[in-house]
Design a protein around this motif. Sequence first.
Motif, PDB file in Angstrom:
ATOM      1  N   ASP A 167      49.211  35.609  40.480  1.00 23.38           N
ATOM      2  CA  ASP A 167      48.405  36.689  41.054  1.00 23.38           C
ATOM      3  C   ASP A 167      47.362  37.166  40.043  1.00 23.38           C
ATOM      4  O   ASP A 167      47.239  38.347  39.761  1.00 23.38           O
ATOM      5  CB  ASP A 167      49.349  37.843  41.447  1.00 23.38           C
ATOM      6  CG  ASP A 167      48.654  38.939  42.229  1.00 23.38           C
ATOM      7  OD1 ASP A 167      47.593  38.678  42.824  1.00 23.38           O
ATOM      8  OD2 ASP A 167      49.173  40.075  42.240  1.00 23.38           O
ATOM      9  N   VAL A 168      46.602  36.224  39.474  1.00 23.81           N
ATOM     10  CA  VAL A 168      45.649  36.572  38.415  1.00 23.81           C
ATOM     11  C   VAL A 168      44.444  37.362  38.937  1.00 23.81           C
ATOM     12  O   VAL A 168      43.687  37.899  38.140  1.00 23.81           O
ATOM     13  CB  VAL A 168      45.163  35.336  37.631  1.00 23.81           C
ATOM     14  CG1 VAL A 168      46.325  34.699  36.880  1.00 23.81           C
ATOM     15  CG2 VAL A 168      44.469  34.344  38.532  1.00 23.81           C
ATOM     16  N   LEU A 169      44.288  37.445  40.245  1.00 18.68           N
ATOM     17  CA  LEU A 169      43.196  38.242  40.801  1.00 18.68           C
ATOM     18  C   LEU A 169      43.605  39.695  41.009  1.00 18.68           C
ATOM     19  O   LEU A 169      42.779  40.520  41.397  1.00 18.68           O
ATOM     20  CB  LEU A 169      42.706  37.630  42.123  1.00 18.68           C
ATOM     21  CG  LEU A 169      42.136  36.219  42.009  1.00 18.68           C
ATOM     22  CD1 LEU A 169      41.706  35.711  43.382  1.00 18.68           C
ATOM     23  CD2 LEU A 169      40.983  36.167  41.031  1.00 18.68           C
ATOM     24  N   ASN A 170      44.864  40.019  40.731  1.00 15.11           N
ATOM     25  CA  ASN A 170      45.367  41.385  40.840  1.00 15.11           C
ATOM     26  C   ASN A 170      44.546  42.291  39.921  1.00 15.11           C
ATOM     27  O   ASN A 170      44.534  42.103  38.710  1.00 15.11           O
ATOM     28  CB  ASN A 170      46.845  41.389  40.439  1.00 15.11           C
ATOM     29  CG  ASN A 170      47.461  42.759  40.441  1.00 15.11           C
ATOM     30  OD1 ASN A 170      46.893  43.716  39.934  1.00 15.11           O
ATOM     31  ND2 ASN A 170      48.656  42.844  40.995  1.00 15.11           N
ATOM     32  N   PRO A 171      43.827  43.275  40.467  1.00 16.67           N
ATOM     33  CA  PRO A 171      42.941  44.099  39.637  1.00 16.67           C
ATOM     34  C   PRO A 171      43.675  44.880  38.546  1.00 16.67           C
ATOM     35  O   PRO A 171      43.156  45.028  37.439  1.00 16.67           O
ATOM     36  CB  PRO A 171      42.252  45.042  40.615  1.00 16.67           C
ATOM     37  CG  PRO A 171      42.798  44.758  41.953  1.00 16.67           C
ATOM     38  CD  PRO A 171      43.747  43.614  41.873  1.00 16.67           C
ATOM     39  N   SER A 217      47.056  31.308  34.702  1.00 17.59           N
ATOM     40  CA  SER A 217      47.149  31.251  36.147  1.00 17.59           C
ATOM     41  C   SER A 217      48.134  30.155  36.551  1.00 17.59           C
ATOM     42  O   SER A 217      48.006  29.007  36.127  1.00 17.59           O
ATOM     43  CB  SER A 217      45.762  30.945  36.724  1.00 17.59           C
ATOM     44  OG  SER A 217      45.839  30.810  38.118  1.00 17.59           O
ATOM     45  N   ARG A 262      44.560  42.319  35.754  1.00 16.02           N
ATOM     46  CA  ARG A 262      43.346  41.923  35.024  1.00 16.02           C
ATOM     47  C   ARG A 262      42.868  43.048  34.106  1.00 16.02           C
ATOM     48  O   ARG A 262      42.508  42.812  32.962  1.00 16.02           O
ATOM     49  CB  ARG A 262      42.243  41.509  35.987  1.00 16.02           C
ATOM     50  CG  ARG A 262      42.624  40.203  36.704  1.00 16.02           C
ATOM     51  CD  ARG A 262      41.464  39.479  37.287  1.00 16.02           C
ATOM     52  NE  ARG A 262      40.560  38.863  36.367  1.00 16.02           N
ATOM     53  CZ  ARG A 262      40.788  37.751  35.674  1.00 16.02           C
ATOM     54  NH1 ARG A 262      41.968  37.181  35.728  1.00 16.02           N
ATOM     55  NH2 ARG A 262      39.867  37.229  34.916  1.00 16.02           N
ATOM     56  N   GLU A 312      42.754  42.652  30.024  1.00 14.22           N
ATOM     57  CA  GLU A 312      41.434  42.785  29.404  1.00 14.22           C
ATOM     58  C   GLU A 312      41.384  43.970  28.443  1.00 14.22           C
ATOM     59  O   GLU A 312      40.811  43.873  27.362  1.00 14.22           O
ATOM     60  CB  GLU A 312      40.358  42.904  30.483  1.00 14.22           C
ATOM     61  CG  GLU A 312      40.136  41.596  31.224  1.00 14.22           C
ATOM     62  CD  GLU A 312      39.240  41.725  32.441  1.00 14.22           C
ATOM     63  OE1 GLU A 312      38.638  42.805  32.649  1.00 14.22           O
ATOM     64  OE2 GLU A 312      39.153  40.739  33.200  1.00 14.22           O
TER      65      GLU A 312
END
Length: 80
Positions: free
Chosen positions: A39-43, A58, A46, A50
């Motif tokens: 679920d690397v697009l999970n805001p 991923s 991320r 970061e």
Amino acid sequence: FDAILCDHRMSGMTGTEVFTAVIAIRPELEHRFVFMSGDVLNPQLRQFVEARGVGLLSKPFDLDTVNRAIAGVLEEAARP
């Protein structure tokens, strides 16, 4: 520890909770973490990685990708 590979979604605790618990005890390990997630697009995830400068793999990934992630952790750790 040279590197800590930690899944993001686990039973009972998230990877970010593990990170927070470990860093509370051993703050020098902060940049030794690499999270693994499908679920690397999970805001939230991320933003977390970061903001802290930790790695994120991923799923699915191959051994070359893991080796590069670990090499990056070791390289970062070797910097003064």
